[in-house]
Design an enzyme around this catalytic site. Structure first.
Site, mmCIF file in Angstrom:
data_model
loop_
_atom_site.group_PDB
_atom_site.id
_atom_site.type_symbol
_atom_site.label_atom_id
_atom_site.label_comp_id
_atom_site.label_asym_id
_atom_site.label_seq_id
_atom_site.Cartn_x
_atom_site.Cartn_y
_atom_site.Cartn_z
ATOM 1 N N ILE A 298 15.720 -4.929 23.916
ATOM 2 C CA ILE A 298 14.483 -4.402 24.509
ATOM 3 C C ILE A 298 14.682 -2.996 25.041
ATOM 4 O O ILE A 298 15.580 -2.734 25.839
ATOM 5 C CB ILE A 298 13.976 -5.361 25.596
ATOM 6 C CG1 ILE A 298 13.565 -6.647 24.883
ATOM 7 C CG2 ILE A 298 12.805 -4.763 26.359
ATOM 8 C CD1 ILE A 298 13.170 -7.743 25.769
ATOM 9 N N GLU A 300 14.204 -0.839 27.434
ATOM 10 C CA GLU A 300 13.655 -0.865 28.795
ATOM 11 C C GLU A 300 13.092 0.478 29.248
ATOM 12 O O GLU A 300 12.097 0.540 29.954
ATOM 13 C CB GLU A 300 14.731 -1.302 29.814
ATOM 14 C CG GLU A 300 15.150 -2.743 29.725
ATOM 15 C CD GLU A 300 16.288 -2.960 28.744
ATOM 16 O OE1 GLU A 300 16.658 -1.993 28.045
ATOM 17 O OE2 GLU A 300 16.803 -4.089 28.657
ATOM 18 N N ASP A 342 -18.741 26.724 19.698
ATOM 19 C CA ASP A 342 -19.858 27.613 20.011
ATOM 20 C C ASP A 342 -19.407 29.039 19.763
ATOM 21 O O ASP A 342 -18.220 29.335 19.847
ATOM 22 C CB ASP A 342 -20.200 27.507 21.500
ATOM 23 C CG ASP A 342 -20.974 26.252 21.798
ATOM 24 O OD1 ASP A 342 -21.630 25.737 20.885
ATOM 25 O OD2 ASP A 342 -20.918 25.787 22.947
HETATM 26 P P1 ATP Z 1 -23.906 29.731 21.388
HETATM 27 O O1 ATP Z 1 -23.443 30.705 20.375
HETATM 28 O O2 ATP Z 1 -22.811 29.362 22.300
HETATM 29 O O3 ATP Z 1 -24.682 28.603 20.853
HETATM 30 P P2 ATP Z 1 -26.282 31.066 22.226
HETATM 31 O O4 ATP Z 1 -26.464 31.856 23.468
HETATM 32 O O5 ATP Z 1 -26.548 31.732 20.947
HETATM 33 O O6 ATP Z 1 -24.848 30.500 22.372
HETATM 34 P P3 ATP Z 1 -28.283 29.457 23.324
HETATM 35 O O7 ATP Z 1 -27.832 29.711 24.700
HETATM 36 O O8 ATP Z 1 -28.802 28.115 22.941
HETATM 37 O O9 ATP Z 1 -27.173 29.778 22.299
HETATM 38 O O10 ATP Z 1 -29.390 30.534 23.013
HETATM 39 C C1 ATP Z 1 -30.157 30.458 21.859
HETATM 40 C C2 ATP Z 1 -30.940 31.731 21.684
HETATM 41 O O11 ATP Z 1 -31.851 31.867 22.769
HETATM 42 C C3 ATP Z 1 -30.101 32.980 21.692
HETATM 43 O O12 ATP Z 1 -29.634 33.304 20.428
HETATM 44 C C4 ATP Z 1 -31.088 34.029 22.178
HETATM 45 O O13 ATP Z 1 -31.866 34.493 21.108
HETATM 46 C C5 ATP Z 1 -31.949 33.235 23.122
HETATM 47 N N1 ATP Z 1 -31.528 33.403 24.512
HETATM 48 C C6 ATP Z 1 -30.305 33.190 25.024
HETATM 49 N N2 ATP Z 1 -30.284 33.419 26.341
HETATM 50 C C7 ATP Z 1 -31.513 33.787 26.678
HETATM 51 C C8 ATP Z 1 -32.147 34.136 27.910
HETATM 52 N N3 ATP Z 1 -31.482 34.152 29.057
HETATM 53 N N4 ATP Z 1 -33.442 34.465 27.880
HETATM 54 C C9 ATP Z 1 -34.119 34.424 26.723
HETATM 55 N N5 ATP Z 1 -33.599 34.109 25.560
HETATM 56 C C10 ATP Z 1 -32.315 33.783 25.513
#
Ligand code: ATP
Length: 882
Positions: A298, A300, A342
């Site tokens: 075994i 241990e 992401d």
């Molecule tokens: P990831 O690449 O990590 O998915 P992301 O920022 O592209 O990040 P989301 O945060 O879902 O993904 O945003 C989606 C879209 O919404 C962005 O591509 C942008 O066009 C728009 N967006 C992001 N932040 C804002 C904000 N604070 N106000 C308005 N529109 C926004």
């Protein structure tokens, strides 16, 4: 006081606080008075109980029985109690080791939980401060936004469309719309918890909008505290490998106990003297053989070694910014085949700067973008603070003479529809000097444009035409092709304040203002990490809410794709059936404009293909995909509490490269644990075989205490040190391990057997030499010198063999790394072996006799042979490719 029946001003007064929160000094005093904001933990198992638990192992019970029997015999025969003392010493050491390794593993996990401890945003001394949720006190003003876990009970003092999911308390999973207003009880005297819409409760989650609340209860004084009187200490689950090892141990124990019982029974039968009486000595010696065999078979020390190596590995990973939340993740990491990441912040730096505009009037565009943002300018630094996209816009306006503070004075905000990643836009409504209202909307151009009925041209709103739309789309594409993130600004005028701030109500008939393009440079360390992934048979995949062209440009730059055909949008994904998607999934490495629910589809499809998939996520809606991934990865900096809570691993630096280094670490830990297992099992097998042959021939080669000593003391140090071995250079050049493979996969079963047999041979030869020197004959009978030499050879073989085990196939003379732990462990084992053989009273206790220099030299020489033998074996194995 029932805070939900009073106005928030009253509650603030009652709590001795203000909308600016508490002063740091006041908060410190209250922390003394009210204690930390945490739920009481379950009773810890006391040390003596843990110690006893360790003794409740069948193996240990056998040993204790053996000790008792030896003790009784020694008493009647008037012999020494050495055996009893040694066995009990080993039993105690084993139990102590067990308790220590468990505590160590717990401490490692607790330390990690400390790093990943929940934080809250509170106002202290009038300033927004991020602090540990544990440090919150009644009277603190906390800010809440989508994705946050509510850290304490509180009365809402400000609310912008905040919705909270309170299932943990009410069982109701539909989020509740919150308000800062006094409740209208409609004649009732009180309302149930689920209807207290102006309160927030610890343990619930903000799923939409934002708000602020003054803390009214912390720790056990919360509604959560009332329900969960004490939080039971959740036991850390075991990893698949630990489960398999436990099964192996159980199997061995049952097998060995069975075999021992048979040996003992046969022995008893034989010991039945011709006179009908029982020969006591014979019974005892048979019993000891049975115990020897049990001890020999075994492993241990194995469980302790595995747990310690895992917990040290977890601590190492946290130093490299990968915080493991579930021990099982360490193993799964090593099997990762797909990493879905992401884009923003993980592959890129999330440091945005506006570099381009496309607008009829840039001033209006900049004003709109700055006002329709929650970022603000820090008066101390003059830089924007808040979400990076918004900071870029606020900084851009500031640079062009439009400071946010001044804009807010001119156009105070009266309402908003907060950003969410489904709509991909947000809107704010502001009051103008002449008493009218103006709304600004900003968001993803494709989404905002759908809601525009007109466009600003020459300072005037003109109806949207196909031509104008086409030209906007063209500008958008030009910017996106340059890897810029593009946001669109739009506006809407209101004669009076809108009736409500629901997105659907606000976000239509907009007037297009213009586009802002911002760069978000890629993280420099990501490119090499992606090359490394490919070499390691891991496929990197980009998932982003951003525009397809932006995503493609960045993915090309990073080497994730070579061609735009490998990208697909969320909308296109909606057109494909699940079955079709599973067929086609290999084609795509970039997913653009996706929504969180697409991530679940992506994970599910890859998993259906049998691939081990890691998925990152930060937003409030990412929790389902993180949960369904094999390795859910949360973001330490930008991640929401919800995602961190369900993640298997949290990246302290939000960095893709950290995932890759965690995979490497996972592979290294697994490979090292296998080395340690192989090392220990081969040693066990050698012992079993030696005892088996010796018993067959009719002599005692080693006694139980000798085997115990080697298994539990001398073997454990090198085994642990093997667990610290650095990665072999090709560790990230091999394909991922198949998670279904068993402990003995990859020829390890054969290796254990073969190495065990070689060690047995060396030990037997050593015994025979010792026997010859002592008796001058080649008979096979009991011999003290023989046993002493066999013990010396076995101990030393183990010490040298640990060097061989540094690489399962590679020659140890070509290794470029050094394992100082191993050298130290070898030294410790060497010293311990010398003590046992050389210190007279210890040697006497172990029944060893002093051996002369020749015998020493032979025992050692035989032990050293394990190195050239293994070099030859490995050479042949390499040649044969096995
Ligand atoms: P990831 O690449 O990590 O998915 P992301 O920022 O592209 O990040 P989301 O945060 O879902 O993904 O945003 C989606 C879209 O919404 C962005 O591509 C942008 O066009 C728009 N967006 C992001 N932040 C804002 C904000 N604070 N106000 C308005 N529109 C926004």
């Amino acid at each position: 006081m029932k805070e939900y029946l009073s106005s928030y001003e009253e509650v603030l007064r009652e709590q001795g606080s203000s909308p600016e929160g508490l002063s740091g000094r006041e908060a410190a005093e209250r922390l003394e008075r009210f204690g930390r904001n945490k739920l009481k933990e379950g009773e810890k198992t006391p040390l003596w109980r843990r110690f006893l638990d360790e003794l409740a192992d069948p193996m240990i019970i056998i040993l204790i029985v053996a000790a008792v029997i030896s003790g009784v015999t020694a008493f009647y025969e008037g012999e020494s109690y050495a055996d009893v003392i040694i066995i009990m010493f080993v039993v105690v050491i084993n139990a102590v080791l067990g308790v220590v390794q468990e505590s160590k593993a717990e401490a490692a996990i607790a330390a990690l939980q400390e790093i990943a401890a929940a934080t809250s945003k509170a106002l202290r001394d009038g300033k927004l401060t991020t602090l540990k949720s544990e440090e919150l006190v009644p009277g603190d003003v906390v800010l809440l936004e989508a994705g946050d876990s509510v850290p304490a009970d509180g009365r809402i003092i400000e609310c912008a469309s905040m919705k909270i999911e309170e299932a943990a308390l009410t069982g109701e999973s539909v989020p509740v719309n919150k308000t800062a207003d006094v409740l209208n009880l409609g004649g009732e005297k009180d309302v149930p918890l689920g209807d207290r819409k102006n309160m927030v409760y610890m343990g619930s989650t903000v799923v939409y909008g934002r708000g602020a609340a003054v803390v009214t209860g912390t720790g056990m004084n919360t509604e959560m505290g009332k329900i969960a009187d004490a939080l039971a200490n959740a036991k850390e689950e075991e990893t698949p490998l630990q489960i398999k090892l436990n099964q192996l141990s159980k199997f061995l124990t049952v097998l060995v106990v069975g075999i021992c019982a048979v040996i003992f029974a046969v022995g008893l039968f034989r010991a039945n003297g011709s006179d009908g009486g029982i020969n006591g000595d014979a019974v005892l010696s048979t019993f000891m053989v049975a115990v020897s065999l049990a001890v020999a078979a075994i492993p241990e020390g194995l469980a302790a070694v595995v747990t310690i190596v895992l917990s040290i590995g977890v601590t190492n990973m946290s130093r490299r910014n990968a915080i493991i939340r579930k021990l099982t993740a360490v193993e799964t990491l090593g099997c990762t085949q797909i990493i879905c990441s992401d884009k923003t912040g993980t592959l890129t730096q999330n440091k945005m700067t506006v570099v381009e505009h496309s607008a009829d009037d840039e001033k209006i565009l900049e004003t709109a973008m700055a006002l329709c943002s929650d970022a603000s300018i820090d008066p101390d630094t003059g830089e924007a603070v808040g979400e990076p996209t918004e900071c870029a816009l606020v900084n851009d306006a500031n640079k062009n003479g439009l400071p946010k503070t001044k804009l807010m004075e001119e156009y105070p905000r009266i309402g908003e529809a907060p950003f969410d990643s489904m709509r991909k836009m947000m809107s704010t409504v502001h009051k103008t000097k002449d008493g009218r209202m103006i709304q600004f909307t900003k968001g993803a151009p494709d989404e905002v444009l759908k809601r525009c009925a007109s466009a600003l041209v020459g300072g005037k709103a003109v109806p949207m035409t196909d031509e104008i739309r086409a030209s906007i789309i063209k500008s958008n594409k030009e910017m996106a092709d340059k890897a810029l993130r593009v946001l669109c600004g739009a506006m809407r005028e209101w004669d009076k304040a809108p009736d409500n701030f629901e997105p659907d109500y606000l976000e239509r008939e907009l007037t297009y203002i213009g586009l802002s393009g911002m760069i978000d440079p890629v993280r420099p360390e990501v490119k090499p990490a992606i090359v490394e992934c490919r070499g390691a048979g891991i496929r990197p995949i980009m998932i982003t809410g951003d525009h397809k062209d932006t995503a493609v440009a960045i993915a090309k730059e990073l080497g994730i794709i070579s061609d735009a055909s490998q990208a697909i949008t969320g909308a296109q994904l909606n057109e494909i059936s699940d079955g079709q998607f599973k067929e086609d999934i290999e084609k795509y490495s970039v997913y653009a404009r996706v929504q969180p629910e697409h991530k679940v589809r992506i994970v599910t499809a890859w998993k259906a293909k049998g691939k081990i998939t890691a998925m990152t996520g930060d937003g409030v809606n990412d929790a389902p995909s993180i949960k369904s991934a094999d390795i859910g990865v949360g973001m330490g900096i930008t991640g929401t509490d919800v995602t961190k809570n369900v993640a298997d691993m949290v990246l302290a630096d939000d960095n893709f490269a950290t995932i890759v280094s965690a995979v490497e670490e996972g592979r290294r830990i697994y490979a090292n644990i296998r080395k340690a297992i192989q090392f220990l099992l081969a040693s066990n097998l050698a012992e079993v075989l030696a005892i088996f042959f010796a018993t067959l021939i009719g002599f005692t080669i080693l006694e139980p205490v000798h085997l115990l000593w080697i298994n539990l003391i001398t073997d454990c140090f090198p085994a642990l040190a093997l667990g610290m071995e650095k990665s072999e250079p090709d560790i990230m050049k091999r394909p991922p391990r198949d998670p279904r493979e068993g402990i003995f996969a990859g020829g390890m079963g054969f290796d254990v057997f073969f190495q065990g047999a070689i060690v047995t041979a060396l030990v037997m030869v050593s015994y025979i030499v010792g026997h010859y020197v002592e008796s001058g004959t080649w008979e096979f009978t009991n011999s003290h010198d023989g046993t002493t030499m066999a013990f010396l050879t076995l101990s030393m073989v183990e010490i040298f063999h640990s060097l061989n085990m540094r690489s399962r196939r590679g020659s140890i003379f070509t290794l470029k790394t050094h394992n100082v732990f191993l050298y130290a462990a070898m030294l410790v084992s060497l010293v311990l072996t010398t003590v046992v053989i050389e210190v007279p009273f210890v040697a006497a206790a172990f029944n060893f006799t002093p051996i002369d220099l020749h015998e020493y030299a032979i025992a050692l020489g035989l032990a050293v042979l394990i190195i050239p033998i293994m070099e030859i074996v490995k050479f042949v194995q390499r040649r044969l490719g096995v």
